[in-house]
Write an enzyme that holds these catalytic residues in place. Structure first.
Site, PDB file in Angstrom:
ATOM      1  CE1 TYR A 118     -10.255  -1.886   7.337  1.00  0.00           C
ATOM      2  CE2 TYR A 118      -8.104  -2.929   7.110  1.00  0.00           C
ATOM      3  CZ  TYR A 118      -9.462  -3.013   7.370  1.00  0.00           C
ATOM      4  OH  TYR A 118     -10.033  -4.224   7.659  1.00  0.00           O
ATOM      5  CD  GLN A 125     -16.206  -5.273   4.049  1.00  0.00           C
ATOM      6  OE1 GLN A 125     -15.515  -5.729   3.142  1.00  0.00           O
ATOM      7  NE2 GLN A 125     -16.610  -6.015   5.070  1.00  0.00           N
ATOM      8  CG  ASN A 177      -7.287  -9.191   4.354  1.00  0.00           C
ATOM      9  OD1 ASN A 177      -7.551  -8.320   3.518  1.00  0.00           O
ATOM     10  ND2 ASN A 177      -8.228  -9.810   5.048  1.00  0.00           N
ATOM     11  CB  THR A 193       3.934  -8.599   8.024  1.00  0.00           C
ATOM     12  OG1 THR A 193       5.108  -7.880   8.398  1.00  0.00           O
ATOM     13  CG2 THR A 193       3.904  -9.934   8.742  1.00  0.00           C
ATOM     14  CD  GLN A 243       7.472  -8.742  11.618  1.00  0.00           C
ATOM     15  OE1 GLN A 243       6.626  -8.303  10.838  1.00  0.00           O
ATOM     16  NE2 GLN A 243       7.582  -8.295  12.861  1.00  0.00           N
ATOM     17  CG  HIS A 290       2.323  -9.764  12.147  1.00  0.00           C
ATOM     18  ND1 HIS A 290       1.498  -8.808  12.689  1.00  0.00           N
ATOM     19  CD2 HIS A 290       3.584  -9.324  12.354  1.00  0.00           C
ATOM     20  CE1 HIS A 290       2.228  -7.830  13.194  1.00  0.00           C
ATOM     21  NE2 HIS A 290       3.499  -8.116  13.010  1.00  0.00           N
ATOM     22  CD  GLU A 335       5.909  -5.123   6.041  1.00  0.00           C
ATOM     23  OE1 GLU A 335       5.016  -4.430   6.563  1.00  0.00           O
ATOM     24  OE2 GLU A 335       5.889  -6.369   6.071  1.00  0.00           O
ATOM     25  CG  HIS A 336       9.463  -5.273   8.675  1.00  0.00           C
ATOM     26  ND1 HIS A 336       8.364  -6.056   8.398  1.00  0.00           N
ATOM     27  CD2 HIS A 336       9.000  -4.152   9.280  1.00  0.00           C
ATOM     28  CE1 HIS A 336       7.275  -5.438   8.825  1.00  0.00           C
ATOM     29  NE2 HIS A 336       7.625  -4.284   9.361  1.00  0.00           N
ATOM     30  CG  ASP A 375       6.140  -4.316  14.424  1.00  0.00           C
ATOM     31  OD1 ASP A 375       6.143  -3.829  13.282  1.00  0.00           O
ATOM     32  OD2 ASP A 375       6.276  -5.534  14.653  1.00  0.00           O
ATOM     33  CD  GLU A 393       6.831  20.465 -27.693  1.00  0.00           C
ATOM     34  OE1 GLU A 393       5.718  20.905 -27.334  1.00  0.00           O
ATOM     35  OE2 GLU A 393       7.655  19.957 -26.909  1.00  0.00           O
ATOM     36  CG  HIS A 425       1.479  25.587 -26.816  1.00  0.00           C
ATOM     37  ND1 HIS A 425       0.455  24.938 -27.470  1.00  0.00           N
ATOM     38  CD2 HIS A 425       1.681  24.914 -25.646  1.00  0.00           C
ATOM     39  CE1 HIS A 425       0.052  23.913 -26.732  1.00  0.00           C
ATOM     40  NE2 HIS A 425       0.783  23.870 -25.618  1.00  0.00           N
TER      41      HIS A 425
END
Length: 461
Positions: free
Chosen positions: A146, A210, A243, A266, A288, A291, A357-358, A391, A445, A450
């Protein structure tokens, strides 16, 4: 000698509310530091969840009909099928500005070099004669990538998604980006050009939650009502930034498909001391904030004087930048501000608590300080490694975990698209050597079958 152009001096402090949080003198725990550092107000993702659930349900039950309605509602675009024609991809690349193409090609070259080096090696471990356990790294079969639209155009995100998938050996790659009314209902042509440059042929004009739902569940040809439209196959992994609705959708489909992370709006944190340049710190915070109005820009410093100087620079530079109102809103939000710490030790602790994140390190001996950071999506060391380098052209990946998730998750990389499959290959004698241990453990067990599955291999027939 060239002169620096004069900057506007119109005071805008009334609209810049870059707040300060002072934690000096406080012995704060990890939880206390997490609470103290500016964050977006809680509840945003919960507020989005009901809307996203409705979108996912609509796509699953009504297929292309739902996609048409959502494209009209959110993008103002009428479409029959979201697949981007092959000739539109080629035309976008042919019409690409040569300078932009050269920049994309350099970015691809560097990203490929870094991604190719990331692929882990298969291993074979011989634990005894005839007892071999292997781990093989195998790419997933199909991925959905995406690329957001919104307030900016992100061909760089095409590169960041596609290159590590290619390096991993993924054979089926689909890409989605929101339809744009200004471009005939197709994604932005620069997005299409970047996809074409990387050899991606399956591109869809689908945006938001979607797109994530389409990738996760697929759409059958029959979902068009008359079966006349080609279907969209589901994928194994969905990646890419977006988003709050995209991040929420990824969280809701996780388990149906793999995801890279719930990457939301971000954020940048800068750890700086008195040696830092206020102008550079402000420039990076603004980069930043540009954005999104919800972007987070956080300064962590033990220098009260630096914090004051940065605030002055923010006022000057924010007034001069193109997206001034967006920047000012982001810098004035609850997610942004300066954190005054007692010393560098508390500053490092605050950075690890925030898990940005950064994260930029603009201190004396920045490499040493950077080596002590344990929680960050990516770390940018020194004055000449700004986030904007990452980036576009550092070679690193800019799809990174946000909202504190860097404490437990990683940025997008080759292993996002790989699975580690363990292979066990024992001979008769090798199994016999450990059969007694298996019987002991299966008895402990209370799972005797087994053990019986092992003894059955040595029983006379």
């Amino acid at each position: 000698m060239s002169q620096t152009p004069e900057r506007p001096v119109t005071p805008i402090s009334a609209v810049l509310n870059f707040r300060t949080v002072d934690v000096r003198g406080q012995q704060l725990s990890l939880a206390g530091l997490r609470a103290a550092v500016p964050r977006a107000q809680s509840g945003t993702m919960a507020d989005a969840e009901d809307k996203v659930l409705d979108i996912i349900s609509a796509v699953r039950t009504r297929g292309f009909a739902a996609l048409r309605e959502l494209a009209l509602t959110f993008d103002g675009v009428e479409q029959t099928h979201p697949r981007v024609p092959a000739d539109a991809l080629r035309a976008a690349l042919a019409g690409l500005d040569p300078a932009v193409r050269a920049a994309l090609e350099e970015s691809i070259k560097r990203a490929r070099a870094f991604a190719d080096a990331q692929r882990p090696a298969n291993i074979d471990v011989e634990l005894g004669v005839g007892a071999v356990v292997s781990q093989n790294w195998v790419p997933v079969a199909r991925v959905g990538l995406y690329v957001p639209g919104g307030l900016a155009v992100y061909p760089s995100s095409v590169i960041m998604n596609v290159v590590p998938a290619l390096a991993a050996g993924v054979e089926s790659i689909a890409l989605a980006s929101p339809p744009q009314k200004d471009f005939g209902g197709l994604p932005h042509p620069t997005i299409l050009a970047a996809a074409c440059l990387l050899g991606i042929e399956e591109v869809y004009a689908i945006g938001g939650a979607q797109a994530i739902a389409t990738f996760a569940y697929g759409i059958s040809a029959g979902a068009s009502g008359d079966g006349s439209l080609a279907g969209i196959e589901p994928v194994d992994v969905v990646t890419g930034p977006g988003n709050i609705f995209v991040a929420t959708a990824k969280r809701l489909v996780k388990g149906v498909v793999g995801i890279d992370s719930e990457a939301g709006t971000t954020e940048i944190a800068i750890l700086a001391d008195a040696t830092a340049s206020p102008a550079l710190v402000a420039a990076d915070l603004i980069s930043q904030a540009e954005h999104d109005p919800k972007a987070a820009s956080v300064l962590i410093t033990d220098s009260e004087a630096l914090a004051a100087d940065v605030r002055v620079e923010l006022e000057l530079q924010a007034a001069a930048t193109k997206h001034s109102s967006r920047v000012l809103e982001a810098l004035s939000g609850p997610q942004s501000g300066a954190v005054l710490v007692e010393d560098l030790e508390q500053g490092i602790a605050a950075c690890n608590a925030y898990a940005a994140e950064h994260l930029e390190i603009m201190t004396k001996d920045a490499p040493r300080v950077a080596s002590r950071i344990r929680s960050a999506g990516a770390i940018f060391v020194g004055d000449y490694s700004p986030v904007s380098l990452g980036d576009y052209c550092a070679g690193s990946n800019h799809v990174l975990p946000t909202s504190g998730t860097a404490a437990f998750s990683s940025g997008l990389n080759v292993t996002t698209f790989l699975r580690a499959i363990q292979v066990i290959n024992y001979t008769r004698s090798a199994l016999e050597q450990v059969s007694g241990h298996i019987l002991s453990l299966s008895g402990a067990e209370d799972l005797p079958a087994h053990g019986e599955a092992v003894t059955a291999r040595f029983a006379s027939r």
